[in-house]
Design a protein around this motif. Sequence first.
Motif, mmCIF file in Angstrom:
data_model
loop_
_atom_site.group_PDB
_atom_site.id
_atom_site.type_symbol
_atom_site.label_atom_id
_atom_site.label_comp_id
_atom_site.label_asym_id
_atom_site.label_seq_id
_atom_site.Cartn_x
_atom_site.Cartn_y
_atom_site.Cartn_z
ATOM 1 N N LEU A 130 35.241 30.043 54.512
ATOM 2 C CA LEU A 130 35.477 29.690 53.107
ATOM 3 C C LEU A 130 36.181 30.862 52.425
ATOM 4 N N MET A 131 37.203 30.566 51.625
ATOM 5 C CA MET A 131 37.902 31.600 50.872
ATOM 6 C C MET A 131 37.700 31.389 49.377
ATOM 7 N N ASP A 132 37.305 32.462 48.691
ATOM 8 C CA ASP A 132 37.252 32.481 47.234
ATOM 9 C C ASP A 132 38.575 33.049 46.749
ATOM 10 N N PRO A 143 35.371 39.565 39.849
ATOM 11 C CA PRO A 143 34.304 40.549 40.030
ATOM 12 C C PRO A 143 33.221 40.114 41.010
ATOM 13 N N GLY A 144 33.451 39.017 41.739
ATOM 14 C CA GLY A 144 32.506 38.593 42.758
ATOM 15 C C GLY A 144 31.254 37.936 42.236
ATOM 16 N N TYR A 145 31.331 37.310 41.069
ATOM 17 C CA TYR A 145 30.156 36.689 40.467
ATOM 18 C C TYR A 145 29.607 35.559 41.341
ATOM 19 N N PHE A 146 30.508 34.804 41.998
ATOM 20 C CA PHE A 146 30.079 33.648 42.786
ATOM 21 C C PHE A 146 29.976 33.950 44.283
ATOM 22 N N SER A 147 30.138 35.200 44.656
ATOM 23 C CA SER A 147 30.155 35.543 46.084
ATOM 24 C C SER A 147 28.858 35.169 46.784
ATOM 25 N N SER A 148 27.729 35.410 46.149
ATOM 26 C CA SER A 148 26.445 35.117 46.778
ATOM 27 C C SER A 148 26.287 33.622 47.031
ATOM 28 N N ALA A 149 26.604 32.809 46.023
ATOM 29 C CA ALA A 149 26.480 31.357 46.173
ATOM 30 C C ALA A 149 27.443 30.828 47.225
ATOM 31 N N LEU A 150 28.638 31.388 47.282
ATOM 32 C CA LEU A 150 29.619 30.949 48.272
ATOM 33 C C LEU A 150 29.227 31.402 49.674
ATOM 34 N N ASP A 177 28.091 40.009 53.604
ATOM 35 C CA ASP A 177 29.145 40.234 54.595
ATOM 36 C C ASP A 177 30.374 39.448 54.159
ATOM 37 N N VAL A 178 31.198 40.095 53.324
ATOM 38 C CA VAL A 178 32.385 39.444 52.774
ATOM 39 C C VAL A 178 33.630 40.198 53.233
ATOM 40 N N ASP A 197 26.269 31.616 50.785
ATOM 41 C CA ASP A 197 25.222 30.693 51.245
ATOM 42 C C ASP A 197 25.797 29.398 51.796
ATOM 43 N N ARG A 198 27.048 29.097 51.432
ATOM 44 C CA ARG A 198 27.666 27.845 51.851
ATOM 45 C C ARG A 198 28.633 28.030 53.012
ATOM 46 N N SER A 199 28.690 29.208 53.609
ATOM 47 C CA SER A 199 29.691 29.462 54.641
ATOM 48 C C SER A 199 29.168 30.421 55.710
ATOM 49 N N ASP A 200 29.803 30.373 56.876
ATOM 50 C CA ASP A 200 29.519 31.344 57.926
ATOM 51 C C ASP A 200 30.355 32.604 57.724
ATOM 52 N N THR A 201 31.590 32.405 57.282
ATOM 53 C CA THR A 201 32.501 33.520 57.021
ATOM 54 C C THR A 201 33.092 33.339 55.632
ATOM 55 N N LEU A 202 32.976 34.372 54.796
ATOM 56 C CA LEU A 202 33.499 34.314 53.426
ATOM 57 C C LEU A 202 34.597 35.348 53.242
ATOM 58 N N ILE A 203 35.722 34.895 52.703
ATOM 59 C CA ILE A 203 36.833 35.778 52.346
ATOM 60 C C ILE A 203 36.949 35.793 50.834
#
Length: 275
Positions: A60-62, A67-74, A102-103, A76-82
């Motif tokens: 999943l890519m944000d 400022p990474g406000y939604f990074s934690s929620a995203l 782990d982003v 939780d919805r992905s194996d790999t977050l960018i």
Amino acid sequence: MNQNMKTQNVTEHLASNIVDKRSISKSFGSSAATYDKGAALQRSVGNHLLELIPPANTTLMDLGTGPGYFSSALSDRSDTLIGLDIAPKMLEFAAMRNPSLDVNWLCGDAEHLPLASQSIDTIYSSLMLQWVHNLGNALQEAARVLKPGGKLCFSTLLNGTLHELACAWRFVDNEQHINSFLTREQIEQAIGQSGLDVELIECKPHYLYYDNVIGLMRDLKAIGANQTANKQSGLMGRSTLAKLEKGYAPFRTEQGLTTTYQVAYCVLTKSENND
């Protein structure tokens, strides 16, 4: 009107309202530490957009992570977050804000994504795509990096946003102080150029209320969204502020000065046979 003329109209509209990307990066980067103070709209819109993305994603890519406000929620919805953003200082702040996540923080431009084709399952992008030079180009880049069957879930601002402030500025001068935003029809044209299929387009207004104009202006500055085609430099004088307050008076309610943001929520899908 034929398709070539439609495409030309979208391009001309965007070209007439270009803000230099270096200025955008600098403006949003310098606002990293203060962003949350003025980000009530971003939180509300971003939370609604979260409800529209698939519950589980491999990659999943944000896009426009800020400022990474939604990074934690995203996460939780992905194996790999960018987490991708054009402003390096925003990425630094986002990383410091989420030290346990782990982003993969990545500096890049939405119109020239530094990613391999067909490498992303889902793209989440909240209130960022209104800042690109050409929405059609950005959507085509999203389509390129999405895997077949992948989804792009984004929100963006529409014309009519901050119309009260635009009216108030007319009491001061005839300059353009408010950024121009695309219409729904222009966004649909850009989507048509991307090759992505429409799953959802939902347009709705969001309202914020302020005690006075200076409160609104401070919030716009806090989130770095004070870039316009004819931005004035320097501090706002008392005379200008008084005229703005007078111009804004017709929009005062019991809740305060009304500020309208017109928001489009879009969910697009890359066809399984689109490779």
